[in-house]
Design an enzyme around this catalytic site. Structure first.
Site, mmCIF file in Angstrom:
data_model
loop_
_atom_site.group_PDB
_atom_site.id
_atom_site.type_symbol
_atom_site.label_atom_id
_atom_site.label_comp_id
_atom_site.label_asym_id
_atom_site.label_seq_id
_atom_site.Cartn_x
_atom_site.Cartn_y
_atom_site.Cartn_z
ATOM 1 N N SER A 138 0.754 -1.510 -0.113
ATOM 2 C CA SER A 138 -0.070 0.059 0.412
ATOM 3 C C SER A 138 0.411 1.027 0.253
ATOM 4 C CB SER A 138 -1.348 0.130 1.301
ATOM 5 O OG SER A 138 -1.007 1.971 1.968
ATOM 6 N N TYR A 151 -2.992 -1.045 10.111
ATOM 7 C CA TYR A 151 -3.153 -1.154 9.133
ATOM 8 C C TYR A 151 -1.299 -0.572 8.534
ATOM 9 C CZ TYR A 151 -4.299 -1.698 3.835
ATOM 10 O OH TYR A 151 -4.002 -1.360 2.771
#
Length: 306
Positions: A138, A151
């Site tokens: 990401s 995350y």
């Protein structure tokens, strides 16, 4: 010649889009995710596209599950050419408000699950003359954002892990390790996330389609690269984070509250961190409008939609 591809996180978002993209190329698939019913649907989609596909219900956080996944692939096809790890969960909340069990499980899924996938895949590739490992990272593995600490920590850890694996792979002929780094993507992960913030999360603009990320994944399988970024402003965000950290930190909070959260109030919940929600699994999350099907568009079972 078709490849044998193992794909985790195959029932939703980028993983499901990648399954369709590989199937469209004629590759044979071993599909893994937690929800047996949805996994069977994805398998049927791929079989309808004319390829062999095996569904193996798998929780990447369970001890031995990924070894069993590899064994099932070898029993069916005899070898593995490509291993794609797409399984991920997400949680919203201030770090001090997020229950430790939720934080730990996100890290267990997004980082340790990826590490276990890599361990199983690389051992197989070393024994059988090579292969390609593709991990889905990401842009939040390069920058940070508030309210997503678990995350962010996982994706930063994953980027470091991939770099180390790429260095070690130099000693193993035929083994390639790639990281695909998307920014905001139109998937259901935001609705499915655990939430202890009180407001539903959303992907900030600009938003890419999961199909675009899936094409980058398949391109890495065709011609492995160290890292592929998918997102129009990823590099700009990374430059601002590194070169202007004070300005970045001043702006990221207001921008996150404006662009990364909706106005919809939600009660605290664990989302899909511990258990899947088959009714919420799909390729697209509904954050982008769907375009009408164009003449000559794909005639695969899923058409050109999500």
């Amino acid at each position: 010649m078709s490849r044998v591809v193992v794909l985790t996180g195959a029932t939703s978002g980028i993983g499901r889009a990648a399954a369709r993209e590989f199937a469209g190329r004629g590759d044979r698939l071993i599909l893994a995710a937690r929800s047996p019913a949805t996994l069977a649907d994805v398998r049927d989609e791929c079989v309808a596209a004319g390829v062999e596909a095996l569904a193996v219900p798998t929780d990447v956080t369970d001890d031995g599950a990924l070894d069993a996944l590899a064994a099932a692939a070898l029993d069916r096809f005899g070898h593995i050419d490509v291993w794609v790890h797409s399984a991920a969960t997400m949680a919203y909340g201030r770090f001090t408000d997020l229950p430790p069990r939720v934080f730990d499980q996100v890290v267990r899924t997004d980082l340790l699950g990826a590490a276990n996938s890599a361990r199983v895949a690389l051992r197989h590739f070393a024994r059988h003359g090579g292969g390609t490992l593709i991990l889905i990272g990401s842009v939040l593995g390069h920058v940070t954002a508030p309210y997503m600490s678990a995350y962010v920590a996982s994706k930063w850890g994953l980027r470091g892990l991939v770099r180390a694996l790429q260095q070690e792979a130099r000693d193993t002929p035929g083994v390639r390790v790639s990281l695909v780094t998307p920014g905001s993507v139109d998937t259901p992960v935001y609705q499915q996330a655990a939430n202890y913030l009180g407001r539903l999360g959303r992907p900030p603009l600009p938003i890419a389609t999961p199909q675009r990320v899936a094409r980058a994944v398949v391109a890495c399988a065709d011609r492995p690269r160290r890292e592929v970024s998918v997102g129009r402003i990823n590099l700009l965000m990374r430059a601002g984070f590194t070169a202007l950290p004070t300005v970045y930190d001043l702006l990221v909070g207001p921008l996150m509250r404006w662009g990364g959260l909706t106005g919809q109030a939600v009660e605290p919940h664990d989302g899909t961190v511990f258990t899947p929600n088959p009714t919420g699994e799909a390729v697209r999350g509904g954050w982008l409008p769907r375009l009408p099907r164009l003449p000559g568009a794909s005639r695969l079972p899923w058409g050109d939609g999500g």
